[in-house]
Every structure is written in structure tokens, then in C-alpha cells.
Write a protein that holds these residues in place. Structure first.
Motif, PDB file in Angstrom:
ATOM      1  N   LEU A   1       0.814  -1.229   0.000  1.00 58.67           N
ATOM      2  CA  LEU A   1       0.000   0.000   0.000  1.00 58.67           C
ATOM      3  C   LEU A   1       0.843   1.272   0.000  1.00 58.67           C
ATOM      4  N   GLY A   2       2.151   1.126   0.173  1.00 59.48           N
ATOM      5  CA  GLY A   2       3.007   2.317   0.246  1.00 59.48           C
ATOM      6  C   GLY A   2       2.963   3.009   1.600  1.00 59.48           C
ATOM      7  N   ILE A   3       2.548   2.277   2.629  1.00 60.44           N
ATOM      8  CA  ILE A   3       2.588   2.818   4.004  1.00 60.44           C
ATOM      9  C   ILE A   3       3.989   2.532   4.548  1.00 60.44           C
ATOM     10  N   PRO A   4       4.732   3.551   4.964  1.00 60.32           N
ATOM     11  CA  PRO A   4       6.164   3.336   5.245  1.00 60.32           C
ATOM     12  C   PRO A   4       6.458   2.683   6.598  1.00 60.32           C
ATOM     13  N   VAL A   5       5.700   1.652   6.941  1.00 62.19           N
ATOM     14  CA  VAL A   5       5.903   0.937   8.209  1.00 62.19           C
ATOM     15  C   VAL A   5       6.072  -0.544   7.899  1.00 62.19           C
ATOM     16  N   TYR A   6       7.262  -0.902   7.476  1.00 60.04           N
ATOM     17  CA  TYR A   6       7.602  -2.303   7.223  1.00 60.04           C
ATOM     18  C   TYR A   6       9.101  -2.437   7.434  1.00 60.04           C
ATOM     19  N   ALA A   7       9.566  -3.679   7.576  1.00 59.39           N
ATOM     20  CA  ALA A   7      10.962  -3.845   7.965  1.00 59.39           C
ATOM     21  C   ALA A   7      11.497  -5.203   7.535  1.00 59.39           C
ATOM     22  N   VAL A   8      12.805  -5.250   7.407  1.00 57.43           N
ATOM     23  CA  VAL A   8      13.501  -6.536   7.278  1.00 57.43           C
ATOM     24  C   VAL A   8      13.896  -6.962   8.687  1.00 57.43           C
ATOM     25  N   SER A   9      13.638  -8.214   9.028  1.00 63.20           N
ATOM     26  CA  SER A   9      13.969  -8.702  10.368  1.00 63.20           C
ATOM     27  C   SER A   9      14.901  -9.910  10.244  1.00 63.20           C
ATOM     28  N   VAL A  10      16.034  -9.835  10.931  1.00 65.01           N
ATOM     29  CA  VAL A  10      17.051 -10.890  10.866  1.00 65.01           C
ATOM     30  C   VAL A  10      17.468 -11.233  12.292  1.00 65.01           C
ATOM     31  N   ALA A  11      17.322 -12.502  12.667  1.00 66.49           N
ATOM     32  CA  ALA A  11      17.731 -12.912  14.019  1.00 66.49           C
ATOM     33  C   ALA A  11      18.601 -14.156  13.936  1.00 66.49           C
ATOM     34  N   ALA A  12      19.490 -14.297  14.902  1.00 64.00           N
ATOM     35  CA  ALA A  12      20.327 -15.504  14.982  1.00 64.00           C
ATOM     36  C   ALA A  12      20.072 -16.196  16.311  1.00 64.00           C
ATOM     37  N   GLU A  13      19.793 -17.496  16.231  1.00 65.77           N
ATOM     38  CA  GLU A  13      19.618 -18.321  17.439  1.00 65.77           C
ATOM     39  C   GLU A  13      20.824 -19.247  17.588  1.00 65.77           C
ATOM     40  N   ILE A  14      21.195 -19.496  18.831  1.00 64.49           N
ATOM     41  CA  ILE A  14      22.143 -20.588  19.094  1.00 64.49           C
ATOM     42  C   ILE A  14      21.406 -21.592  19.969  1.00 64.49           C
ATOM     43  N   ASP A  15      21.362 -22.820  19.497  1.00 61.95           N
ATOM     44  CA  ASP A  15      20.651 -23.890  20.202  1.00 61.95           C
ATOM     45  C   ASP A  15      19.250 -23.442  20.628  1.00 61.95           C
ATOM     46  N   GLY A  16      18.562 -22.769  19.714  1.00 62.65           N
ATOM     47  CA  GLY A  16      17.167 -22.411  19.940  1.00 62.65           C
ATOM     48  C   GLY A  16      16.936 -21.123  20.718  1.00 62.65           C
ATOM     49  N   VAL A  17      17.998 -20.462  21.163  1.00 61.07           N
ATOM     50  CA  VAL A  17      17.823 -19.204  21.913  1.00 61.07           C
ATOM     51  C   VAL A  17      18.265 -18.040  21.022  1.00 61.07           C
ATOM     52  N   VAL A  18      17.409 -17.032  20.910  1.00 64.70           N
ATOM     53  CA  VAL A  18      17.786 -15.871  20.083  1.00 64.70           C
ATOM     54  C   VAL A  18      18.898 -15.108  20.795  1.00 64.70           C
ATOM     55  N   VAL A  19      20.040 -14.963  20.129  1.00 65.18           N
ATOM     56  CA  VAL A  19      21.183 -14.286  20.766  1.00 65.18           C
ATOM     57  C   VAL A  19      21.519 -12.962  20.089  1.00 65.18           C
ATOM     58  N   ALA A  20      20.996 -12.737  18.892  1.00 67.28           N
ATOM     59  CA  ALA A  20      21.295 -11.477  18.200  1.00 67.28           C
ATOM     60  C   ALA A  20      20.185 -11.205  17.206  1.00 67.28           C
ATOM     61  N   GLY A  21      19.952  -9.926  16.933  1.00 71.06           N
ATOM     62  CA  GLY A  21      18.913  -9.612  15.967  1.00 71.06           C
ATOM     63  C   GLY A  21      18.994  -8.172  15.503  1.00 71.06           C
ATOM     64  N   ALA A  22      18.408  -7.944  14.325  1.00 68.00           N
ATOM     65  CA  ALA A  22      18.367  -6.591  13.772  1.00 68.00           C
ATOM     66  C   ALA A  22      17.086  -6.423  12.964  1.00 68.00           C
ATOM     67  N   VAL A  23      16.528  -5.228  13.036  1.00 68.06           N
ATOM     68  CA  VAL A  23      15.296  -4.896  12.316  1.00 68.06           C
ATOM     69  C   VAL A  23      15.551  -3.559  11.625  1.00 68.06           C
ATOM     70  N   CYS A  24      15.415  -3.534  10.291  1.00 64.87           N
ATOM     71  CA  CYS A  24      15.718  -2.295   9.555  1.00 64.87           C
ATOM     72  C   CYS A  24      14.526  -1.882   8.710  1.00 64.87           C
ATOM     73  N   ASN A  25      14.085  -0.646   8.884  1.00 65.56           N
ATOM     74  CA  ASN A  25      13.003  -0.083   8.065  1.00 65.56           C
ATOM     75  C   ASN A  25      13.633   0.532   6.812  1.00 65.56           C
ATOM     76  N   PRO A  26      13.318  -0.024   5.622  1.00 62.98           N
ATOM     77  CA  PRO A  26      13.963   0.467   4.404  1.00 62.98           C
ATOM     78  C   PRO A  26      13.626   1.920   4.086  1.00 62.98           C
ATOM     79  N   VAL A  27      12.504   2.426   4.581  1.00 61.65           N
ATOM     80  CA  VAL A  27      12.085   3.795   4.243  1.00 61.65           C
ATOM     81  C   VAL A  27      12.778   4.803   5.148  1.00 61.65           C
ATOM     82  N   SER A  28      12.694   4.589   6.448  1.00 62.67           N
ATOM     83  CA  SER A  28      13.317   5.540   7.382  1.00 62.67           C
ATOM     84  C   SER A  28      14.808   5.277   7.536  1.00 62.67           C
ATOM     85  N   GLY A  29      15.227   4.066   7.207  1.00 62.73           N
ATOM     86  CA  GLY A  29      16.631   3.681   7.411  1.00 62.73           C
ATOM     87  C   GLY A  29      16.927   3.301   8.855  1.00 62.73           C
ATOM     88  N   GLU A  30      15.961   3.429   9.747  1.00 63.01           N
ATOM     89  CA  GLU A  30      16.221   3.115  11.157  1.00 63.01           C
ATOM     90  C   GLU A  30      16.641   1.648  11.311  1.00 63.01           C
TER      91      GLU A  30
END
Ligand code: IPD
Length: 274
Positions: free
Chosen positions: A104-133
Motif C-alpha cells: 500500500l506504500g505505508i512506510p511501516v515495514y521492515a527486514v527482520s534478521v535474528a540468529a539463534e544458538i541452540d534455539g535461543v535468540v542471541v542477536a537480531g536486527a530490524v531495519c526499516n527500508p524507508v526511514s533507514g532506522e
């Protein structure tokens, strides 16, 4: 790897956070460059659950990057880009969280990338392509927005709290979600349905929301954002002492958590799919 090669050292959470952040920013550039002109859109679980060629191409980009950089790791991707691994690390990917907003062109969406070790999330990043946050975190290292540590939040009573939530793609579940929400509304400040669970959780971490809950989330919706929120000092839980799950994912700042979770329990917010 030949049998003579020494095993590669296990990655540190710092390594994984750095890689998650780089991948989320790289994939955000793929989404931004693609844009929505002439977009091929199709439906998945229901007519309102959308996927686009850009979701698929971005997930492919992430999977290819990981094949080069960490070939022994497993992957779980929203659009099916999964593989098994041998390293104990699993990447959980959402190439576009908030696909309906993207279409729809609403600028509220993101790429989400997380890394788990043995099933526990240990690192993650979320980036909004429009705002760059870029929101990022590693276990024990704090939640950050563009390198700035998160953790400060206003303290408001439940009656003034702005609560993020989301609704199912299944119309029947949606009607039960609304029935559970209706009696809560007069007891909180307001609600926001932003349309991207990863950003809801990061906005909670940043103090832009006071609390958040949703039923039916998949791991790729919450893996990275949930870590950012907990590392920013928020509490993430299910109800009645259960851990957060597809049944209910609830989160709030520490001052609000007890009264907020009690409100969700009193309205049966975790029973909408029973
Ligand atoms: C959706 C968004 C939405 C949430 C849904 C998710 P998608 O992810 O996060 O806010 O309410 O539960 O499925 O489908 O856009 O990747």
C-alpha cells in the motif's frame, strides 16, 4: 571443509549482531531499490495475507549472503527459504515484515534478521527500508537504535498506555480478537495497529509504544524485535505463567507489565484461537 581443516570457532553474539545488522541493512536496500511499481502480489494463507516478488527476492538475497558467509548455519525464512545446518546457529528471517503496508506504500515495514544458538535468540536486527532506522541487539548487550542504547521510557498507568496489537489474517479469529479487545479499550489509553510486529516490538523498546500483544505470531515476526525489546528492559511473556508463543505474545515496560498482563488474562486474550 576438508578433514584436515580445524573446526571454525563458534561465533560470538557480537559477531552475530554485526552480521545481522549488516544483512538487515543490505536487504533493506534490496527492498528500497525494488520499490512497488508493477509489483507482483499474491495471497498466502487467506486473501488478505499477501506476498510479493520483492519478499521472495529479498529472502533469496539473504539466503545467498548467508550461504557465502555462514554456510554451516540453518535458516528459517518466512517465504520458505529454509535449510538445515550443522553449526548450532539458526537464522530466522522475515524479508518484509508488514507486507500489506509495503504493497500500500505505508512506510511501516521492515527486514527482520535474528540468529539463534541452540534455539535461543542471541542477536537480531530490524531495519526499516524507508526511514533507514536500524534496531539491533545481542543477548546481554542492550537494545540499540542506530547505535544509541534504548531503555528510557515514560511511566504511565494502564489507563493512559498506548498499546500496539495486530489482527489475524483469518476473519473468524479476527472477530474473536476484537471481542477480547473491546472491553480492554476503556481501560487503556489507546491502541495502535501499525502492521509490522517486528517494528511494534522495536517501538516498544524505544518507548514509542507502552505495551504490545498479539496472537498468532510466527518466529520470524518476533525473533529479532523480541530481543531488542527484552534487551531494552521490557518484559516479554505469555499469560498464566506461560512463555510467549503463537497463543499469545505480550510485552510491556516493567512498570506496566503486571497490570497489563492481568488485563489480558481477565479478557482471555490468549484464548482467541481455542
Ligand atoms: C505480519 C505483520 C503484522 C502482524 C501479522 C504478521 P507479514 O507479518 O507483522 O503486523 O499482525 O501477524 O503476520 O505477513 O507482513 O510478514
Amino acid at each position: 571443509m576438508s578433514t584436515a581443516d580445524p573446526p571454525s570457532p563458534p561465533p560470538t553474539p557480537e559477531d552475530l549482531e554485526r552480521l545481522a545488522a549488516g544483512l538487515a541493512q543490505g536487504a533493506a536496500a534490496v527492498v528500497r531499490d525494488a520499490g512497488i511499481e508493477g509489483l507482483a502480489v499474491s495471497a498466502k494463507s487467506t486473501a488478505t495475507d499477501l506476498v510479493t516478488q520483492v519478499d521472495r527476492d529479498t529472502e533469496r538475497w539473504l539466503v545467498d549472503e548467508l550461504a557465502l558467509r555462514r554456510p554451516e548455519d540453518a535458516i528459517l525464512g518466512e517465504e520458505g527459504g529454509g535449510r538445515t545446518g550443522t553449526s548450532g546457529v539458526r537464522w530466522v528471517l522475515d524479508p518484509i515484515d508488514g507486507t500489506v503496508n509495503f504493497v500500500l506504500g505505508i512506510p511501516v515495514y521492515a527486514v527482520s534478521v535474528a540468529a539463534e544458538i541452540d534455539g535461543v535468540v542471541v542477536a537480531g536486527a530490524v531495519c526499516n527500508p524507508v526511514s533507514g532506522e536500524l534496531f539491533h541487539a545481542r543477548l546481554g548487550g542492550g537494545g540499540h537504535l542506530d547505535g544509541r542504547r534504548l531503555g528510557e521510557r515514560r511511566e504511565v498507568p494502564l489507563s493512559r498506555a498506548v498499546v500496539g496489537t495486530g489482527f489475524s489474517y483469518d476473519a473468524e479469529v479476527r472477530s474473536r480478537q476484537v471481542a477480547a479487545l473491546a472491553p480492554m479499550l476503556p481501560r487503556i489509553g489507546d491502541v495502535r495497529r501499525l502492521g509490522a510486529a517486528s517494528l511494534d516490538l522495536c517501538f516498544l523498546a524505544a518507548g514509542r509504544l507502552d505495551a504490545y500483544f498479539e496472537t498468532g505470531l510466527n518466529p520470524w515476526d518476533h525473533a529479532a524485535g523480541g530481543l531488542v525489546a527484552t534487551e531494552a528492559g521490557c518484559l516479554v511473556s505469555g499469560l498464566h505463567g506461560r512463555p510467549p508463543s503463537e497463543r499469545l505474545y505480550a510485552a510491556a515496560g516493567p512498570a506496566l507489565a503486571e497490570s497489563f498482563f492481568a488485563l489480558l488474562e481477565s479478557e482471555g486474550a490468549d484464548s482467541v484461537r481455542d
